[in-house]
Design a protein around this motif. Structure first.
Motif, short mmCIF file in Angstrom:
data_model
loop_
_atom_site.label_atom_id
_atom_site.label_comp_id
_atom_site.label_asym_id
_atom_site.label_seq_id
_atom_site.Cartn_x
_atom_site.Cartn_y
_atom_site.Cartn_z
N ARG A 29 3.11 7.42 4.42
CA ARG A 29 3.94 7.16 5.59
C ARG A 29 3.85 8.33 6.56
O ARG A 29 3.59 9.46 6.18
N ALA A 30 4.11 8.03 7.82
CA ALA A 30 4.16 9.09 8.83
C ALA A 30 5.35 10.00 8.54
O ALA A 30 6.35 9.56 7.94
N MET B 259 8.09 11.83 13.24
CA MET B 259 7.21 10.98 14.06
C MET B 259 7.76 9.56 14.14
O MET B 259 7.75 8.93 15.20
N SER B 260 8.25 9.07 13.02
CA SER B 260 8.82 7.72 12.99
C SER B 260 10.07 7.65 13.86
O SER B 260 10.27 6.68 14.59
N GLU C 196 5.00 6.66 14.91
CA GLU C 196 4.39 6.28 13.63
C GLU C 196 3.05 5.59 13.86
O GLU C 196 2.11 5.75 13.09
N TRP C 197 2.96 4.82 14.94
CA TRP C 197 1.71 4.12 15.26
C TRP C 197 0.57 5.12 15.49
O TRP C 197 -0.57 4.86 15.10
N LEU C 198 0.89 6.27 16.10
CA LEU C 198 -0.14 7.28 16.38
C LEU C 198 -0.63 7.90 15.07
O LEU C 198 -1.84 8.14 14.90
N TYR C 199 0.28 8.15 14.16
CA TYR C 199 -0.08 8.68 12.85
C TYR C 199 -1.02 7.71 12.13
O TYR C 199 -2.05 8.10 11.58
N ASP D 144 0.83 -1.21 0.00
CA ASP D 144 0.00 0.00 0.00
C ASP D 144 0.86 1.26 0.00
O ASP D 144 0.50 2.28 -0.62
N PHE D 145 1.99 1.21 0.68
CA PHE D 145 2.91 2.35 0.67
C PHE D 145 3.52 2.52 -0.72
O PHE D 145 3.61 3.64 -1.23
N LEU D 146 3.93 1.41 -1.33
CA LEU D 146 4.52 1.48 -2.67
C LEU D 146 3.51 1.98 -3.70
O LEU D 146 3.86 2.69 -4.64
#
Length: 260
Positions: free
Chosen positions: A203-204, A208-209, A214-217, A195-197
């Motif tokens: 992506r966050a 944040m990462s 990143e989980w919160l994003y 899905d990112f590709l």
């Protein structure tokens, strides 16, 4: 690469670059291999899934994907060098593949997502060889004919790298149960990376990462789907961190270290 014991499994304490270099070794070896990544969610699943634990323990490379796990390792006195997430590693692996001529098959995602990922990769790396894509139907893992079809599709193009983007534990169990039935050199459990590709999920932000948010994003993007996972299921990690905290003998003698 050497593995170290971490919580309820074994992991490779490696940098991103060491991970990418290891792919060259795996691809040149005279055997098939597979790569998994563990995050908080996977560690919790392993605790109650003996097959998933065996699959993870037996993997040729186990990456640590998640800042919370990095923090736990440091707290346990056995620091892990770097977070190596699939969503960061796979694009770099694709770049390496384009440069070295490694071929790739993308398995997973909803209809059209893997094809979109292929298109984006070919646009970004004109020399890349994405030799096949397939989005299996829901419940394919319970359908022997469908599973056989997937194995045949992969074998027909003999990719160097299979990116299995099916989610945990489906992707791990598919690879473990079928690696001898399809013809691919290295199989990678890649989760939501397709899905990112494809650009379907953003992506966050890097900041944040870097600080473990990143989980919160991702939660703000999909609160309905991720609330239980992050705020109920993943809270079990605190209990597991306490349960598997190494004693002084472990830390001094490294008696929990192992090779793989």
């Amino acid at each position: 690469m050497k593995k170290i014991r971490f919580l309820n499994t074994f992991v490779n304490n490696c940098t991103m670059q060491e991970c990418l270099d290891e792919f060259d070794e795996l691809l040149s070896a005279d055997k098939k291999s597979y790569v998994v990544a563990v995050n908080v969610d996977v560690i919790i699943k392993i605790e109650n899934d003996e097959l998933l634990k065996k699959i993870t323990d037996d993997a040729d490379m186990v990456l640590v994907d998640g800042k919370p796990l990095i923090w736990i390792a440091k707290k346990h006195g056995k620091p892990i060098t770097e977070k190596v997430s699939g969503s960061d590693m796979v694009p770099l692996l694709c770049e390496k593949a384009a440069g070295k001529g490694y071929s790739i098959f993308i398995l997973g995602g909803k209809d059209g997502v893997a094809d979109k990922a292929k298109h984006n990769l070919e646009k970004l790396y004109p020399q890349i060889k994405v030799v096949g894509t397939y989005a299996p139907p829901l419940g394919f893992e319970k359908d022997e004919l469908e599973t056989a079809k997937i194995n045949s599709l992969i074998s027909s193009v003999q990719p160097d790298i299979l990116l299995a983007c099916l989610g945990c534990p489906k992707q791990e169990k598919f690879i473990y149960g079928n690696i001898d039935k399809y013809d691919a050199k290295v199989s990678v459990c890649a989760g939501a990376t397709v899905d990112f590709l494809a650009g379907n999920i953003k992506r966050a932000p890097k900041w944040m990462s870097n600080i473990g948010l990143e989980w919160l994003y991702r939660f703000f993007k999909e609160p309905g789907r991720l609330f239980k996972r992050y705020f109920v299921d993943d809270m079990k990690i605190f209990k597991l961190a306490k349960k598997y905290k190494p004693n002084k003998k472990d830390l001094k003698g490294n008696v929990n270290e192992g090779d793989s």
